[in-house]
Design a protein around this motif. Structure first.
Motif, mmCIF file in Angstrom:
data_model
loop_
_atom_site.group_PDB
_atom_site.id
_atom_site.type_symbol
_atom_site.label_atom_id
_atom_site.label_comp_id
_atom_site.label_asym_id
_atom_site.label_seq_id
_atom_site.Cartn_x
_atom_site.Cartn_y
_atom_site.Cartn_z
ATOM 1 N N GLN A 129 11.216 -71.031 20.357
ATOM 2 C CA GLN A 129 12.074 -71.747 21.316
ATOM 3 C C GLN A 129 13.481 -71.799 20.721
ATOM 4 N N ALA A 130 14.469 -71.448 21.523
ATOM 5 C CA ALA A 130 15.839 -71.351 21.004
ATOM 6 C C ALA A 130 16.761 -72.360 21.663
ATOM 7 N N GLU A 131 17.557 -73.020 20.817
ATOM 8 C CA GLU A 131 18.537 -73.973 21.349
ATOM 9 C C GLU A 131 19.785 -73.976 20.463
ATOM 10 N N ALA A 132 20.306 -72.804 20.165
ATOM 11 C CA ALA A 132 21.508 -72.627 19.319
ATOM 12 C C ALA A 132 21.209 -72.875 17.847
ATOM 13 N N GLY A 133 21.769 -72.001 17.020
ATOM 14 C CA GLY A 133 21.571 -72.148 15.572
ATOM 15 C C GLY A 133 20.261 -71.550 15.088
ATOM 16 N N THR A 134 19.762 -70.532 15.794
ATOM 17 C CA THR A 134 18.444 -70.002 15.396
ATOM 18 C C THR A 134 18.519 -69.198 14.103
ATOM 19 N N ARG A 135 19.688 -68.585 13.798
ATOM 20 C CA ARG A 135 19.751 -67.832 12.526
ATOM 21 C C ARG A 135 19.677 -68.802 11.356
ATOM 22 N N CYS A 136 20.298 -69.979 11.510
ATOM 23 C CA CYS A 136 20.233 -70.982 10.431
ATOM 24 C C CYS A 136 18.821 -71.541 10.306
ATOM 25 N N ARG A 186 20.601 -55.301 19.322
ATOM 26 C CA ARG A 186 21.694 -55.315 18.355
ATOM 27 C C ARG A 186 21.780 -56.655 17.620
ATOM 28 N N ARG A 187 21.649 -57.737 18.394
ATOM 29 C CA ARG A 187 21.777 -59.067 17.822
ATOM 30 C C ARG A 187 20.673 -59.338 16.801
ATOM 31 N N SER A 188 19.417 -59.002 17.173
ATOM 32 C CA SER A 188 18.314 -59.309 16.255
ATOM 33 C C SER A 188 18.394 -58.439 14.998
ATOM 34 N N ASN A 247 12.882 -62.140 15.167
ATOM 35 C CA ASN A 247 12.546 -61.811 16.554
ATOM 36 C C ASN A 247 12.590 -63.054 17.436
ATOM 37 N N MET A 248 13.234 -62.898 18.575
ATOM 38 C CA MET A 248 13.311 -63.995 19.530
ATOM 39 C C MET A 248 12.265 -63.730 20.613
ATOM 40 N N ALA A 249 11.312 -64.621 20.780
ATOM 41 C CA ALA A 249 10.265 -64.410 21.780
ATOM 42 C C ALA A 249 10.875 -64.385 23.184
ATOM 43 N N ARG A 303 14.477 -65.329 30.607
ATOM 44 C CA ARG A 303 13.554 -64.517 29.803
ATOM 45 C C ARG A 303 14.280 -63.377 29.095
ATOM 46 N N LYS A 304 14.046 -63.290 27.771
ATOM 47 C CA LYS A 304 14.705 -62.236 26.996
ATOM 48 C C LYS A 304 13.842 -60.985 27.013
ATOM 49 N N ARG A 305 14.494 -59.826 27.134
ATOM 50 C CA ARG A 305 13.749 -58.567 27.088
ATOM 51 C C ARG A 305 13.102 -58.438 25.703
ATOM 52 N N SER A 336 11.450 -67.689 24.682
ATOM 53 C CA SER A 336 12.128 -68.694 23.844
ATOM 54 C C SER A 336 13.421 -69.218 24.471
ATOM 55 N N VAL A 337 13.927 -68.514 25.466
ATOM 56 C CA VAL A 337 15.211 -68.899 26.071
ATOM 57 C C VAL A 337 15.039 -69.114 27.575
ATOM 58 N N ASP A 338 16.016 -69.773 28.206
ATOM 59 C CA ASP A 338 15.905 -70.121 29.628
ATOM 60 C C ASP A 338 15.736 -68.867 30.483
ATOM 61 N N GLY A 371 24.990 -77.901 19.158
ATOM 62 C CA GLY A 371 23.852 -77.869 20.082
ATOM 63 C C GLY A 371 24.088 -76.775 21.121
ATOM 64 N N LYS A 372 23.144 -76.667 22.069
ATOM 65 C CA LYS A 372 23.185 -75.560 23.042
ATOM 66 C C LYS A 372 24.488 -75.515 23.862
ATOM 67 N N LEU A 373 24.871 -76.665 24.452
ATOM 68 C CA LEU A 373 26.086 -76.677 25.289
ATOM 69 C C LEU A 373 27.329 -76.429 24.446
ATOM 70 N N GLU A 374 27.310 -76.987 23.225
ATOM 71 C CA GLU A 374 28.464 -76.796 22.327
ATOM 72 C C GLU A 374 28.580 -75.326 21.917
ATOM 73 N N ASP A 375 27.425 -74.688 21.720
ATOM 74 C CA ASP A 375 27.422 -73.270 21.353
ATOM 75 C C ASP A 375 27.920 -72.421 22.522
ATOM 76 N N ASN A 376 27.453 -72.750 23.726
ATOM 77 C CA ASN A 376 27.844 -71.961 24.905
ATOM 78 C C ASN A 376 29.300 -72.179 25.306
ATOM 79 N N ALA A 422 34.333 -72.596 18.649
ATOM 80 C CA ALA A 422 34.031 -71.804 17.442
ATOM 81 C C ALA A 422 32.694 -72.207 16.836
ATOM 82 N N ASP A 423 32.074 -71.244 16.155
ATOM 83 C CA ASP A 423 30.772 -71.466 15.502
ATOM 84 C C ASP A 423 30.842 -70.827 14.121
ATOM 85 N N LEU A 424 30.487 -71.570 13.086
ATOM 86 C CA LEU A 424 30.587 -71.081 11.709
ATOM 87 C C LEU A 424 29.262 -71.322 10.977
HETATM 88 N N1 UDP Z 1 20.529 -66.971 23.434
HETATM 89 C C1 UDP Z 1 19.911 -66.663 24.629
HETATM 90 N N2 UDP Z 1 19.495 -65.367 24.849
HETATM 91 C C2 UDP Z 1 19.672 -64.380 23.925
HETATM 92 C C3 UDP Z 1 20.301 -64.704 22.711
HETATM 93 C C4 UDP Z 1 20.710 -66.010 22.501
HETATM 94 O O1 UDP Z 1 19.731 -67.537 25.472
HETATM 95 O O2 UDP Z 1 19.271 -63.224 24.162
HETATM 96 C C5 UDP Z 1 20.923 -68.380 23.183
HETATM 97 C C6 UDP Z 1 19.947 -69.070 22.233
HETATM 98 O O3 UDP Z 1 19.744 -70.408 22.605
HETATM 99 C C7 UDP Z 1 20.668 -69.012 20.900
HETATM 100 C C8 UDP Z 1 22.106 -69.208 21.386
HETATM 101 O O4 UDP Z 1 22.184 -68.452 22.573
HETATM 102 O O5 UDP Z 1 20.217 -69.985 20.009
HETATM 103 C C9 UDP Z 1 23.157 -68.812 20.392
HETATM 104 O O6 UDP Z 1 22.983 -67.493 20.002
HETATM 105 P P1 UDP Z 1 23.773 -66.879 18.779
HETATM 106 O O7 UDP Z 1 23.796 -65.402 18.941
HETATM 107 O O8 UDP Z 1 25.068 -67.597 18.591
HETATM 108 O O9 UDP Z 1 22.828 -67.167 17.521
HETATM 109 P P2 UDP Z 1 22.247 -68.521 16.937
HETATM 110 O O10 UDP Z 1 23.265 -69.623 17.207
HETATM 111 O O11 UDP Z 1 20.947 -68.766 17.635
HETATM 112 O O12 UDP Z 1 22.091 -68.254 15.486
#
Ligand code: UDP
Length: 253
Positions: A130-137, A95-97, A79-81, A88-90, A84-86, A175-180, A184-186
């Motif tokens: 708090q989320a900054e890319a790579g939260t599943r890892c 689907r993602r979670s 669960n993403m609070a 506000r997440k609903r 946790s993100v810039d 990192g966050k900017l690299e993810d956005n 590619a992300d693996l």
């Molecule tokens: N993110 C966000 N809002 C969301 C979902 C994700 O701002 O509802 C951001 C968050 O920082 C997350 C990043 O996008 O870490 C990358 O999300 P991704 O789905 O690629 O999963 P993650 O890299 O966190 O495993």
């Protein structure tokens, strides 16, 4: 992933936007056994990610229809609070979670000695504070430590790390900017003792050569973070064990 930005994600000297080299992880901090109410728990910081994981069980799986008469199941809730993100997440599952919960459940279940606990469930809660890319890892890595803290019998302690492509270069642990704005992300998860792959997902495009390189970087990242998991567990449990191997009293008798 794949967004447009004017920022140079990697400069001519090979330095990334946050100052890291392509082969460098963000800082990782792991604390074991932080929740009183859980059987096992872990608080993990990975760069700007802040994650809490709590494990309950093995306990009777409910509802009964999810029980397996021959083995335990692992039920993970990621669960993403909302805060946790810039933006506000609903609150609540989406689907993602659900997808992340599923892939983490499967990765963790692959190492648990599930046959020891028929009809049981091992419940894993992962809260992204708090989320900054790579939260599943980060979430999977924290959950694995919490499972070890709960004393769940496992063949190995799973660990995860991502690599990817940003600014035209293959880099470890986006990192966050690299993810956005990267290409590619693996993310992968492994059982470090055997090298078995427990999770692998990919977003974006890589050539076969770039994929090989990204996989190697993610794998190397897993090994490094795996060492930190072990260190954190040793720090907690070494304190609980008396000096020496604990057999001194037995020898004196
Ligand atoms: N993110 C966000 N809002 C969301 C979902 C994700 O701002 O509802 C951001 C968050 O920082 C997350 C990043 O996008 O870490 C990358 O999300 P991704 O789905 O690629 O999963 P993650 O890299 O966190 O495993």
């Amino acid at each position: 992933m794949g967004g447009k930005c004017d920022i140079e994600l990697i400069d001519k000297k090979g330095k990334r936007v946050d100052g890291r080299t392509p082969e460098q992880l963000r800082d990782v901090k792991i604390e074991v056994g932080v929740l009183h109410g859980a059987d096992g728990s872990c608080y993990l910081e990975w760069g700007g990610n802040k994650v809490m994981a709590g494990v309950y069980g093995p306990r009777e799986a409910v509802p009964r229809r999810v029980q397996n008469a021959r083995r335990a199941i692992v039920q993970c809730k990621y669960n993403m609070a909302a805060f946790s993100v810039d933006e506000r997440k609903r609150p609540g599952p989406d689907r993602r979670s659900r997808e992340i919960s599923k892939v983490i459940s499967e990765a963790l279940e692959a190492v648990v000695l599930t046959e020891m606990f028929p009809r049981a469930s091992i419940d894993v809660n992962i809260e992204i504070l708090q989320a900054e890319a790579g939260t599943r890892c980060a979430g999977l890595t924290a959950a694995a430590v919490a499972m070890a803290d709960a004393g769940i019998p496992m063949r190995d302690i799973p660990v995860a790390c991502a690599a990817g492509k940003a600014g035209g270069h293959v880099v470890m642990d986006l990192g966050k900017l690299e993810d956005n704005f990267g290409e590619a992300d693996l993310p992968i998860a492994i059982a470090p003792r055997t090298g078995e792959i427990l999770l692998m997902q990919m977003d974006g495009h890589l050539t076969p050569e770039e994929f090989e390189r990204a996989f190697q970087l993610a794998f190397d990242g897993c090994i490094k973070v795996g060492e930190l998991q072990k260190k954190a567990l040793m720090e907690k449990y070494a304190k609980a064990v008396p000096e020496g191997n604990g057999n001194e009293a037995a020898k004196e008798e």
